[in-house]
Design a protein around this motif. Structure first.
Motif, mmCIF file in Angstrom:
data_model
loop_
_atom_site.group_PDB
_atom_site.id
_atom_site.type_symbol
_atom_site.label_atom_id
_atom_site.label_comp_id
_atom_site.label_asym_id
_atom_site.label_seq_id
_atom_site.Cartn_x
_atom_site.Cartn_y
_atom_site.Cartn_z
ATOM 1 N N THR A 212 0.910 -1.444 -0.377
ATOM 2 C CA THR A 212 -0.099 0.071 -0.378
ATOM 3 C C THR A 212 1.020 1.526 -0.097
ATOM 4 O O THR A 212 0.816 2.581 -0.070
ATOM 5 N N GLY A 213 2.114 0.838 0.306
ATOM 6 C CA GLY A 213 3.276 1.986 0.692
ATOM 7 C C GLY A 213 4.471 1.245 0.093
ATOM 8 O O GLY A 213 4.550 0.679 0.035
ATOM 9 N N PRO A 214 5.778 2.977 -0.114
ATOM 10 C CA PRO A 214 6.783 2.056 0.101
ATOM 11 C C PRO A 214 7.637 0.899 0.725
ATOM 12 O O PRO A 214 6.319 0.676 2.191
ATOM 13 N N ASP A 215 7.926 0.333 0.210
ATOM 14 C CA ASP A 215 8.815 -1.277 0.700
ATOM 15 C C ASP A 215 9.077 -1.393 2.351
ATOM 16 O O ASP A 215 9.858 0.373 1.750
ATOM 17 N N GLY A 216 10.081 -1.690 2.829
ATOM 18 C CA GLY A 216 9.949 -1.916 4.111
ATOM 19 C C GLY A 216 11.719 -1.922 3.839
ATOM 20 O O GLY A 216 12.125 -2.122 2.815
ATOM 21 N N TRP A 217 12.577 -1.211 4.861
ATOM 22 C CA TRP A 217 14.134 -1.944 4.768
ATOM 23 C C TRP A 217 14.610 -2.203 6.113
ATOM 24 O O TRP A 217 14.064 -1.621 6.428
ATOM 25 N N PHE A 218 15.910 -2.487 5.822
ATOM 26 C CA PHE A 218 16.667 -3.377 6.907
ATOM 27 C C PHE A 218 17.360 -1.773 7.932
ATOM 28 O O PHE A 218 18.202 -1.968 8.847
ATOM 29 N N LEU A 278 -8.040 -5.680 8.000
ATOM 30 C CA LEU A 278 -7.163 -4.376 7.233
ATOM 31 C C LEU A 278 -7.966 -3.558 6.574
ATOM 32 O O LEU A 278 -8.598 -4.041 5.945
ATOM 33 N N ALA A 279 -7.437 -2.146 6.298
ATOM 34 C CA ALA A 279 -8.401 -1.330 5.358
ATOM 35 C C ALA A 279 -7.216 -1.016 4.295
ATOM 36 O O ALA A 279 -6.492 -0.088 4.231
ATOM 37 N N PRO A 280 -6.335 -1.804 3.078
ATOM 38 C CA PRO A 280 -5.447 -1.316 2.346
ATOM 39 C C PRO A 280 -5.934 -0.144 1.783
ATOM 40 O O PRO A 280 -5.146 1.188 0.890
ATOM 41 N N ALA A 281 -7.405 -0.025 0.470
ATOM 42 C CA ALA A 281 -7.717 1.572 0.338
ATOM 43 C C ALA A 281 -7.111 2.950 1.548
ATOM 44 O O ALA A 281 -6.489 3.448 0.307
ATOM 45 N N LEU A 282 -7.819 2.572 2.612
ATOM 46 C CA LEU A 282 -7.420 3.832 3.515
ATOM 47 C C LEU A 282 -6.228 4.055 3.429
ATOM 48 O O LEU A 282 -5.044 4.973 3.803
ATOM 49 N N GLU A 283 -5.747 3.001 3.270
ATOM 50 C CA GLU A 283 -4.275 3.030 3.887
ATOM 51 C C GLU A 283 -3.439 3.719 3.383
ATOM 52 O O GLU A 283 -2.193 4.635 3.206
ATOM 53 N N GLN A 284 -3.302 3.308 2.050
ATOM 54 C CA GLN A 284 -2.720 4.292 1.003
ATOM 55 C C GLN A 284 -3.346 5.552 0.478
ATOM 56 O O GLN A 284 -1.953 5.798 0.706
ATOM 57 N N ARG A 285 -4.416 5.904 1.013
ATOM 58 C CA ARG A 285 -4.502 7.411 0.726
ATOM 59 C C ARG A 285 -3.799 8.074 2.033
ATOM 60 O O ARG A 285 -3.332 8.931 1.468
ATOM 61 N N GLY A 294 6.273 14.702 4.487
ATOM 62 C CA GLY A 294 7.745 14.727 4.458
ATOM 63 C C GLY A 294 8.193 13.069 5.312
ATOM 64 O O GLY A 294 8.910 13.498 5.834
ATOM 65 N N LEU A 295 7.207 12.416 5.574
ATOM 66 C CA LEU A 295 7.290 11.531 6.703
ATOM 67 C C LEU A 295 7.834 10.160 6.584
ATOM 68 O O LEU A 295 7.846 8.927 6.448
ATOM 69 N N GLN A 296 7.492 10.055 4.368
ATOM 70 C CA GLN A 296 7.982 8.881 4.297
ATOM 71 C C GLN A 296 9.829 8.674 4.212
ATOM 72 O O GLN A 296 11.283 9.359 4.312
ATOM 73 N N GLY A 297 9.777 7.308 4.189
ATOM 74 C CA GLY A 297 11.267 6.841 5.140
ATOM 75 C C GLY A 297 10.785 6.661 6.277
ATOM 76 O O GLY A 297 12.270 6.475 6.559
ATOM 77 N N LEU A 298 10.050 7.201 7.037
ATOM 78 C CA LEU A 298 10.068 7.566 8.522
ATOM 79 C C LEU A 298 9.551 6.163 8.583
ATOM 80 O O LEU A 298 9.531 5.630 10.218
ATOM 81 N N TRP A 299 8.500 6.304 8.547
ATOM 82 C CA TRP A 299 6.733 5.758 9.094
ATOM 83 C C TRP A 299 6.319 5.032 8.299
ATOM 84 O O TRP A 299 6.044 4.918 6.725
ATOM 85 N N ASN A 300 6.338 3.519 8.997
ATOM 86 C CA ASN A 300 5.236 2.283 8.190
ATOM 87 C C ASN A 300 4.451 2.316 8.879
ATOM 88 O O ASN A 300 4.306 1.860 9.974
ATOM 89 N N LEU A 301 3.235 2.369 7.701
ATOM 90 C CA LEU A 301 1.895 2.567 8.720
ATOM 91 C C LEU A 301 1.159 1.083 8.832
ATOM 92 O O LEU A 301 1.215 0.617 7.502
ATOM 93 N N TYR A 302 -0.105 1.098 9.445
ATOM 94 C CA TYR A 302 -0.288 0.116 9.508
ATOM 95 C C TYR A 302 -1.725 0.933 9.828
ATOM 96 O O TYR A 302 -2.398 1.518 10.414
ATOM 97 N N VAL A 303 -3.135 0.743 8.871
ATOM 98 C CA VAL A 303 -4.951 0.841 9.442
ATOM 99 C C VAL A 303 -5.247 -0.274 9.613
ATOM 100 O O VAL A 303 -5.702 -0.900 8.685
ATOM 101 N N LEU A 304 -5.971 -0.288 10.944
ATOM 102 C CA LEU A 304 -7.793 -1.185 11.075
ATOM 103 C C LEU A 304 -8.146 -0.711 11.903
ATOM 104 O O LEU A 304 -8.977 0.558 11.821
#
Length: 336
Positions: A212-218, A278-285, A294-304
């Motif tokens: 639903t958004g950018p992939d995560g990272w190590f 899971l709420a993938p459409a809302l999570e994507q929005r 400006g938080l991309q790369g800082l927050w990995n999101l889950y919407v339920l």
């Protein structure tokens, strides 16, 4: 330079602790009066008050005590430290978190779990929400701003939160669940499920495919010398990363207290096992907002949400309302 550093250079740190405490407490009282009667000075006075709190508490060894919020830290040395360089409402991203929730949910009651000093609670209450906060840190609750402190409670997700079943329409937990060991995560999520009758919004450090958004990272989550190993495991590796491979701070503790680092798939499995949908459409929005904030790369999101709960409308706020709140809170919105 931070107030506590200036005071130390002026020699006040060499005063007896009893004298320093009396000075700081009196200064905090005067600051509180100023906050109450001079609203335009609120932000600066609250920062001054909190810096005085850090001065009082320097030397505490509590993981989530004064040192976590900046006491005794070289402000130029962010790498390798747990916690925050300067913990303020803007530096903690509280305004951005509140904007994100306000822009996508039309609720009256909410709870912010892991609220720290309650800045997100404070921001949402400014918008008329009946928002409460809960945190494990006694230091954080005790040193919250004067106007939000009555709405905060000590709470331990590994035990039972001090709230009724289904008390809130929306529960948020920003950068909180990763502070619990993997064995405690299922109980913690069940507790979040218990206190919400509607929605749950979580951010937690994650790796692997998102969808639903950018992939995560190590990077920054595991030891540098182990990065290539974990990258080689491919998208099927779920985690959590064993504790011995987690990134460490200068004292050898898991960096920023993060002890559960897992994949998106692992986290989603925990939420579904607790009864969330899971709420993938809302999570994507909401991910689009995370990028704009400006938080991309800082927050990995889950919407339920709980079963049977209708999703919010897609156009709750007009562009004019969004721009007005962004200006009010000095939240820059980037073009997508």
């Amino acid at each position: 330079m931070k107030l506590s550093s200036l005071l130390a250079k002026d020699g006040l740190q060499r005063l007896p602790a009893r004298v320093r405490r009396r000075l700081a407490l009196e200064a905090r009282r005067l600051v509180s009066v100023g906050v109450a009667h001079v609203p335009p000075l609120r932000s600066g006075l609250e920062l001054l008050s909190f810096e005085l709190s850090l001065l009082l508490a320097q030397g505490s060894k509590d993981m989530y005590g004064a040192s976590y919020y900046g006491a005794g830290r070289n402000p130029l040395d962010r790498e390798g430290n747990s916690g925050y360089e300067h913990y303020r409402r803007d530096s903690s991203h509280a305004n951005k978190a509140a904007y994100l929730l306000w822009n996508h949910f039309d609720v009256r009651t909410s709870l912010d779990v892991g609220c720290a000093l309650g800045f997100t609670v404070q921001a949402l209450r400014e918008l008329g929400w009946d928002t409460k906060g809960s945190d494990f840190s006694d230091f954080a609750i005790h040193h919250a701003p004067w106007d939000v402190k009555p709405h905060l409670s000590l709470g331990d997700l590994s035990q039972r939160l001090p709230f009724d079943d289904g008390q809130f329409e929306l529960v948020s937990a920003f950068e909180t669940l990763e502070h619990l060991p993997p064995s405690m995560v299922p109980h913690a999520i069940s507790e979040l499920h218990r206190v919400t009758r509607g929605f749950l919004v979580v951010t937690a450090p994650s790796f692997g495919p998102c969808g639903t958004g950018p992939d995560g990272w190590f990077d920054g989550k595991v030891r540098p010398e182990r990065l290539e190993h974990y990258r080689s495991l491919g998208p099927d590796y779920l985690g959590p990363v064993p504790e011995e491979d987690l990134a460490r701070d200068e004292w050898g503790r898991p960096l920023e207290g993060h002890v559960t680092i897992a994949s998106f798939a692992w986290w989603r499995r925990q939420f579904e096992s607790a009864g969330f949908v899971l709420a993938p459409a809302l999570e994507q929005r909401m991910y689009a907002d995370i990028q704009a904030l400006g938080l991309q790369g800082l927050w990995n999101l889950y919407v339920l949400h709980r079963p049977g709960v209708a999703l919010p409308a897609t156009d709750l706020r007009t562009p004019e309302e969004q721009a007005r709140l962004a200006r009010r809170w000095d939240v820059p919105l980037r073009a997508g």
